[in-house]
Design an enzyme around this catalytic site. Structure first.
Site, PDB file in Angstrom:
ATOM      1  N   CYS A 110       0.229 -10.753  -6.449  1.00 21.24           N
ATOM      2  CA  CYS A 110      -1.115 -11.149  -6.832  1.00 21.24           C
ATOM      3  C   CYS A 110      -1.627 -12.341  -6.043  1.00 21.24           C
ATOM      4  O   CYS A 110      -0.863 -13.175  -5.581  1.00 21.24           O
ATOM      5  CB  CYS A 110      -1.172 -11.544  -8.312  1.00 21.24           C
ATOM      6  SG  CYS A 110      -0.666 -10.227  -9.405  1.00 21.24           S
ATOM      7  N   GLY A 157      -2.246  -8.532  -2.391  1.00 26.65           N
ATOM      8  CA  GLY A 157      -2.360  -7.407  -3.306  1.00 26.65           C
ATOM      9  C   GLY A 157      -3.529  -6.541  -2.914  1.00 26.65           C
ATOM     10  O   GLY A 157      -4.660  -7.039  -2.812  1.00 26.65           O
ATOM     11  N   GLY A 215       2.678 -13.697 -10.812  1.00 23.76           N
ATOM     12  CA  GLY A 215       4.070 -13.984 -11.144  1.00 23.76           C
ATOM     13  C   GLY A 215       4.578 -13.046 -12.211  1.00 23.76           C
ATOM     14  O   GLY A 215       3.920 -12.060 -12.559  1.00 23.76           O
TER      15      GLY A 215
END
Ligand code: SF4
Length: 493
Positions: A25, A51, A127
């Site tokens: 991300c 991403g 994460g």
């Protein structure tokens, strides 16, 4: 119709030829700027490498939140004037996502938004929570109903049931119950909030554009809008920005810093600065260390583009061997959310890379790449270079062998699929058919980062995918090693 914000997107073909761990991300947030969503779209565009499967923006115009989330690339989804006009306001956050579950489904695309009794809140995170499964189970038993399989929703439910009053206290309460590696950005009606986990595994930086405040996963996202870097958000810090300015809170127990060392090797863009270091300069130093450790007589140093380029430059300069672009990458082929057919998958590497035969014929070649995960790309690249007439092919890898999976937000295959977890050096060299193979040592990697060596008793970074020493407890994995971190509500169940 295409807005001037982005050029027309190239037609993208399916490609499974990318044998790298996948970043999950990228985050961006802005407070106090007209057209916040447009700036956020540009910031996300700069973070697209983190991403490519989905993107989302939530903006707040002083009265209402507006959201647009979609599968695909930023440029494909945030170009329409209709969409951008709808995302009005001076405050916005955005997210680009690489999915770890079987499918990328819209309900998992961030930022997630929820209405609480104190007002609206939108959250996006980068994460993995390593106890998400445990917490999710408890929350479901308490009656919470989940809409997605995203860890972010766990945080939202914890905020919802917190008994504290103020939103920042509720968020702190929620985060104190989770374990994992994360950065997050959030907006309320009055605030932009940014957080890094106490170990600081995932990045988050603070910037300014005039009087506006910006938060982003990498500094390259500040550059694209002309923003100025202010500082990294510190590990364990909660930064709250409102009309009165910036407030910094450090409510968590102090933990040793464990920034992800793979950001320097591969994930981050080379023009970003992380923890005060130019990623490009670190990669060149990594290449120089690699040359000092394992140079072999050769005629050319050739990078596997694009990620192997800075390390190959450093290697060539240190070894005094000419650097040549012996492999050309087609930049119009990328990941896609359309599942490739077997036939296309087999074509794989030829869609993305081609040998530059004119430069390779009759040459002893050192090929520099940043990592070997399954080894699938390496096999094809080496075959291509040999077919182009190279007399010797020596593979040099600018990281230590990837022997362990990441549980902190990077999608790596299970250990059983990692080449270095299953073969010794000689067997790997045979498998990918090179005349010699060498990886950077772990101490060489730390030297490239300006350290004398890795402090084994207290490592300066997270390097678990190379060492198996996980700095943050893998709560779910310890209880059930086959349970994937995110998939209590797997799409296929
Ligand atoms: S395990 Fe590897 S990829 Fe994952 S956070 Fe640690 S260093 Fe980064």
């Amino acid at each position: 119709m295409t807005s001037p914000l982005f050029p027309p997107a190239p037609r993208r073909l399916a490609s499974e030829d990318d044998d790298h761990p996948k970043e999950e991300c990228g985050l961006f947030g802005i407070y106090g700027l007209p057209d916040a969503a447009t700036h956020t779209a540009l910031g996300l565009h700069a973070l697209q490498h983190r991403g490519q499967e989905a993107a989302g923006i939530v903006a707040y115009d002083g009265e209402q939140f507006h959201s647009h989330r979609a599968l695909g690339l930023v440029g494909d989804n945030f170009s329409s004037p209709d969409i951008m006009n709808r995302l009005s306001g001076k405050v916005a956050i955005g997210h680009v996502r690489y999915s770890t579950t079987g499918d990328t489904v819209l309900r998992n695309v961030q930022p997630l938004f929820a209405d609480f009794k104190f007002g609206g809140l939108a959250v996006a995170h980068n994460g993995n929570l390593t106890n998400a499964y445990e917490i999710r189970k408890e929350l479901v038993q308490r009656g919470c109903i989940f809409q997605s399989t995203s860890d972010t929703e766990v945080i939202i439910h914890l905020i919802a049931i917190s008994e504290y009053g103020r939103v920042v206290d509720r968020l702190t309460d929620a985060l104190s119950q989770i374990v994992g590696a994360y950065s997050l950005v959030a907006i309320t009606q009055k605030k932009l909030i940014g957080v890094r986990d106490p170990y600081g595994v995932r990045p988050l930086v603070l910037g300014r554009l005039g009087d506006a405040w910006i938060m982003a996963s990498e500094t390259c996202a500040l550059d694209i809008i002309g923003g100025k870097f202010v500082r990294d958000v510190e590990p364990g810090e909660i930064v709250v920005i409102d009309d009165l300015g910036l407030h910094s809170l450090k409510p968590f127990n102090k933990a040793p810093n464990r920034f992800c060392i793979f950001e320097y090797i591969y994930f981050a863009r080379p023009d970003s600065v992380m923890e005060g270091r130019s990623v490009y300069a670190v990669r060149k130093r990594i290449g120089a260390e690699l040359a000092r450790e394992s140079h072999v007589k050769s005629d050319l140093v050739v990078p596997v583009p694009d990620s192997g380029v800075p390390a190959a430059i450093g290697y060539a300069q240190e070894a005094g061997v000419p650097f040549e672009l012996g492999i050309i990458r087609n930049h119009y082929v990328g990941r896609t959310f359309i599942e490739p057919t077997d036939q296309i998958r087999h074509l794989g590497v030829r869609l993305k890379h081609n040998a530059n035969a004119a430069g390779l014929k009759g040459k002893r070649v050192v090929l520099v790449d940043d990592s070997i995960v399954r080894g699938t790309t390496s096999v094809k690249i080496v075959e291509m270079v040999r077919n182009a007439g190279a007399t010797e092919v020596h593979m040099r890898i600018s990281s230590p062998p990837t022997t362990n999976s990441c549980f902190y937000g990077i999608d790596t295959p299970e250990r059983a699929e990692l080449l270095a977890a299953n073969y010794d050096l000689a067997a790997m060299a045979k498998h990918i058919d090179v005349d010699s193979l060498a990886f950077l040592s772990i101490d060489g990697l730390y030297r490239a980062l300006g350290e004398a060596r890795r402090k084994n008793e207290m490592p300066q970074y997270c390097d678990a995918c190379f060492t198996g020493e996980y700095p943050i407890r893998l709560v779910d994995h310890e209880k059930d090693p086959v349970q994937r971190q995110l998939s209590l509500l797997d799409e296929r169940e």
